[in-house]
Design a protein around this motif. Structure first.
Motif, PDB file in Angstrom:
ATOM      1  N   ARG A 224      44.464  51.433  38.676  1.00 13.94           N
ATOM      2  CA  ARG A 224      43.287  52.294  38.480  1.00 13.94           C
ATOM      3  C   ARG A 224      42.786  52.221  37.039  1.00 13.94           C
ATOM      4  N   SER A 225      43.469  51.465  36.219  1.00 11.23           N
ATOM      5  CA  SER A 225      43.055  51.339  34.820  1.00 11.23           C
ATOM      6  C   SER A 225      42.047  50.192  34.686  1.00 11.23           C
ATOM      7  N   PRO A 226      41.319  50.151  33.569  1.00 15.87           N
ATOM      8  CA  PRO A 226      40.258  49.138  33.438  1.00 15.87           C
ATOM      9  C   PRO A 226      40.783  47.712  33.291  1.00 15.87           C
ATOM     10  N   LEU A 227      39.912  46.773  33.642  1.00  7.60           N
ATOM     11  CA  LEU A 227      40.227  45.361  33.405  1.00  7.60           C
ATOM     12  C   LEU A 227      40.142  45.102  31.906  1.00  7.60           C
ATOM     13  N   ARG A 228      41.211  44.511  31.348  1.00  8.94           N
ATOM     14  CA  ARG A 228      41.275  44.324  29.895  1.00  8.94           C
ATOM     15  C   ARG A 228      40.470  43.117  29.414  1.00  8.94           C
ATOM     16  N   ARG A 229      40.486  42.039  30.160  1.00  7.75           N
ATOM     17  CA  ARG A 229      39.746  40.852  29.718  1.00  7.75           C
ATOM     18  C   ARG A 229      39.506  39.898  30.873  1.00  7.75           C
ATOM     19  N   ARG A 230      38.639  38.943  30.623  1.00  9.33           N
ATOM     20  CA  ARG A 230      38.320  37.955  31.654  1.00  9.33           C
ATOM     21  C   ARG A 230      38.472  36.542  31.087  1.00  9.33           C
ATOM     22  N   TYR A 231      38.884  35.641  31.961  1.00 11.55           N
ATOM     23  CA  TYR A 231      39.039  34.228  31.597  1.00 11.55           C
ATOM     24  C   TYR A 231      37.862  33.487  32.197  1.00 11.55           C
TER      25      TYR A 231
ATOM     26  N   ILE B   9      37.596  30.344  28.008  1.00  5.05           N
ATOM     27  CA  ILE B   9      37.954  31.305  26.957  1.00  5.05           C
ATOM     28  C   ILE B   9      38.280  32.680  27.557  1.00  5.05           C
ATOM     29  N   PHE B  10      39.004  33.491  26.782  1.00  6.39           N
ATOM     30  CA  PHE B  10      39.227  34.877  27.163  1.00  6.39           C
ATOM     31  C   PHE B  10      38.137  35.734  26.546  1.00  6.39           C
ATOM     32  N   LYS B  11      37.533  36.554  27.380  1.00  5.81           N
ATOM     33  CA  LYS B  11      36.501  37.487  26.925  1.00  5.81           C
ATOM     34  C   LYS B  11      37.110  38.888  26.960  1.00  5.81           C
TER      35      LYS B  11
END
Ligand code: FE2
Length: 302
Positions: free
Chosen positions: A210-217, A225-227
């Motif tokens: 239930r916590s937010p998504l920290r980053r995207r690849y 890249i990681f965003k």
């Protein structure tokens, strides 16, 4: 607590459910998954099926001749971010090696079979043995009973977690790599061998889906890249060890943080994983993994 909750001896104190013969989840199982973000089903597949996948993975390694295309997989170094090889592996079969599999001069250690980190990312579409396992009706029933209308298999990984050198996988959310709107990403983690704390089983933080998504690849030009999206740290004090016997499947919600330690034991901890989404959701064009015209993502049919 009902009779379907089991606690096998010698495994940690997390709730286990006995898989149904057709794969369909009960209301109690669905409720647990929705609350905790993970679910362990024991007895989902047989020792014979595990042995068949293990033998096939061994054959793939033995016959893999493309020695030029070797890569180290590490979530710590992010070395794969710029690796063309990682991109090439998206819809094919590729071997990745442990960091410790190379000597100081960059040469592979003598026994290549003992140095494989994983085989990925399209075993489920490219290899007949893995295809047959991945598209079996039992998996389809399981996914349908969670409400997926058009489940599509996106990627597969055969993970070795080698004795002594199997590297750490740091805390992450799978939706980082496979992002959809709304979020429908789910991982299936098949234990081909007993996974315990000794040989570096999965760890997870219950309820943190239930916590937010920290980053995207994501793709950015020719780079991967990681965003960064959210700096909230993972509450690792709440983690549990997902120790499971061979034949279990662990369901992992795409936002559930999970990890595994380095394997310092003399035992492998082999697992096969599948990641899927609901085709009804929007699959982001930025995601590192994209289908191709000749190899579209396949739906679990039936
Ligand atoms: Fe993962």
């Amino acid at each position: 607590m009902t009779e379907s909750l089991l606690k096998p001896r010698n495994f940690s104190d997390i709730p286990f459910f006995n898989a149904s013969s057709d794969g369909v989840l009960t209301e109690e199982m669905r409720h647990f998954y929705e609350q905790e973000g993970y679910l362990v089903l024991t007895g989902f597949f047989s020792k014979e099926e595990a042995d068949k996948l293990k033998a096939r993975a061994g054959e793939i390694i033995t016959t893999f001749r493309n020695e030029e295309n070797q890569s180290i997989f590490s979530t710590i170094s992010h070395a794969q971010s710029t690796s063309e090889l990682f991109r090439k592996s998206a819809r094919g079969i590729q071997l990745f090696y442990e960091e410790e599999a190379y000597d100081q001069d960059g040469r592979l250690v003598p026994c290549k079979e003992k140095a494989i980190n994983k085989i990925s990312h399209a075993l489920h579409d490219q290899d007949p043995i893995f295809k047959s396992f991945s598209y079996q009706p039992k998996i389809r029933h399981l996914v349908h009973s969670l409400g997926y209308q058009e489940p599509k298999l996106l990627q597969s990984m055969y993970i070795y977690k080698q004795p002594y050198i199997g590297g750490e996988v740091v805390y992450h959310q799978d939706a980082t790599f496979l992002y959809t709107e709304p979020m429908t990403t789910m991982g299936l983690w098949f234990a081909l061998e007993d996974a315990t704390q000794e040989n570096a089983c999965l760890r997870a933080i219950p309820g943190e889906h239930r916590s937010p998504l920290r980053r995207r690849y994501v793709r950015q030009g020719n780079e991967l890249i990681f965003k960064e999206l959210d700096g909230t740290s993972y509450p690792t004090q709440k983690e549990v060890f997902l120790e499971v016997p061979q034949g279990s499947v662990i369901l992992l919600h795409g936002l559930l943080p999970h990890a595994s330690s380095a394997n310092h034991s003399p035992f492998t901890r082999q697992a096969y994983t599948l990641h899927l989404i609901d085709g009804k959701s929007m699959y982001e064009k930025e995601n590192w993994l994209q289908e191709t015209e000749s190899m579209p993502f396949q739906q679990l049919m039936g």
